[in-house]
Write a protein that holds these residues in place. Structure first.
Motif, PDB file in Angstrom:
ATOM      1  N   HIS A   1     -63.668 -69.179 -13.976  1.00 13.69           N
ATOM      2  CA  HIS A   1     -63.993 -70.594 -14.058  1.00 13.69           C
ATOM      3  C   HIS A   1     -65.382 -70.823 -13.467  1.00 13.69           C
ATOM      4  O   HIS A   1     -65.833 -70.058 -12.602  1.00 13.69           O
ATOM      5  CB  HIS A   1     -62.989 -71.424 -13.242  1.00 13.69           C
ATOM      6  N   PRO A   2     -66.071 -71.894 -13.864  1.00 14.33           N
ATOM      7  CA  PRO A   2     -67.356 -72.211 -13.205  1.00 14.33           C
ATOM      8  C   PRO A   2     -67.212 -72.345 -11.684  1.00 14.33           C
ATOM      9  O   PRO A   2     -68.149 -72.011 -10.953  1.00 14.33           O
ATOM     10  CB  PRO A   2     -67.736 -73.549 -13.846  1.00 14.33           C
ATOM     11  N   GLU A   3     -66.034 -72.792 -11.222  1.00 12.55           N
ATOM     12  CA  GLU A   3     -65.821 -72.926  -9.773  1.00 12.55           C
ATOM     13  C   GLU A   3     -65.779 -71.586  -9.063  1.00 12.55           C
ATOM     14  O   GLU A   3     -65.799 -71.537  -7.833  1.00 12.55           O
ATOM     15  CB  GLU A   3     -64.504 -73.665  -9.501  1.00 12.55           C
TER      16      GLU A   3
ATOM     17  N   GLN B   1     -69.622 -66.348 -19.308  1.00 11.89           N
ATOM     18  CA  GLN B   1     -69.154 -67.679 -19.686  1.00 11.89           C
ATOM     19  C   GLN B   1     -67.730 -67.887 -19.197  1.00 11.89           C
ATOM     20  O   GLN B   1     -66.978 -66.931 -18.960  1.00 11.89           O
ATOM     21  CB  GLN B   1     -69.230 -67.850 -21.194  1.00 11.89           C
ATOM     22  N   ALA B   2     -67.352 -69.126 -19.078  1.00 12.00           N
ATOM     23  CA  ALA B   2     -66.001 -69.471 -18.630  1.00 12.00           C
ATOM     24  C   ALA B   2     -64.961 -68.777 -19.512  1.00 12.00           C
ATOM     25  O   ALA B   2     -65.114 -68.724 -20.738  1.00 12.00           O
ATOM     26  CB  ALA B   2     -65.805 -70.978 -18.662  1.00 12.00           C
TER      27      ALA B   2
ATOM     28  N   SER C   1     -70.707 -69.795 -16.327  1.00 10.72           N
ATOM     29  CA  SER C   1     -71.218 -70.989 -17.003  1.00 10.72           C
ATOM     30  C   SER C   1     -70.129 -71.607 -17.872  1.00 10.72           C
ATOM     31  O   SER C   1     -69.262 -70.915 -18.408  1.00 10.72           O
ATOM     32  CB  SER C   1     -72.432 -70.638 -17.851  1.00 10.72           C
ATOM     33  N   SER C   2     -70.219 -72.922 -18.004  1.00 12.64           N
ATOM     34  CA  SER C   2     -69.193 -73.633 -18.786  1.00 12.64           C
ATOM     35  C   SER C   2     -69.553 -73.679 -20.255  1.00 12.64           C
ATOM     36  O   SER C   2     -70.659 -73.329 -20.650  1.00 12.64           O
ATOM     37  CB  SER C   2     -69.020 -75.042 -18.239  1.00 12.64           C
TER      38      SER C   2
END
Length: 122
Positions: free
Chosen positions: A83-85, A13-14, A121-122
């Motif tokens: 981060h998701p990015e 997760q983020a 994942s966010s």
């Protein structure tokens, strides 16, 4: 020839952390990490010289740390604050040539790992 074997990666997760490892079959000079996300160009994330000098892409400075264990011919990428990015396939790269080197240029490296999926994942 040099074989590079990556390990680590996965989903998180983020804000989480992951670590990638890349073991080379023999000693190499500079080693680096690249990533390739869908719809984007391959991007140089970090690199490390034999003497320990490091390079980081601006987007990962302060979050990612590259290190190497020369006795084990292994390079690591510690990724914190993901981060998701950051979602991408991450590739280890290495070189044995002493020609001109640009750490962010994939063309500077001759040997590549098989890739490891990192999903945030966010």
């Amino acid at each position: 020839q040099v074989q590079l074997v990556e390990s680590g990666g996965g989903s998180v997760q983020a804000g989480g952390s992951l670590r990638l490892s890349c073991a080379a079959s023999r000693y190499t000079l500079q080693m680096g990490w690249f990533r390739h996300a869908p719809g984007k160009e391959r991007e140089g994330v970090a690199a490390i010289y034999t003497g320990g000098y490091t390079y980081y892409h601006d987007s990962v400075k302060g979050r990612f740390t590259i290190s190497r264990d020369n006795a084990k011919n292994t390079v690591y990428l510690q990724m914190n604050g993901l981060h998701p990015e950051d979602t991408a396939v991450y590739y280890c790269a290495a070189r044995t040539s002493q020609s001109f080197f640009r750490p962010e240029d994939p063309g500077s490296y001759r040997y590549w790992g098989q890739g490891a999926q990192i999903t945030v994942s966010s």
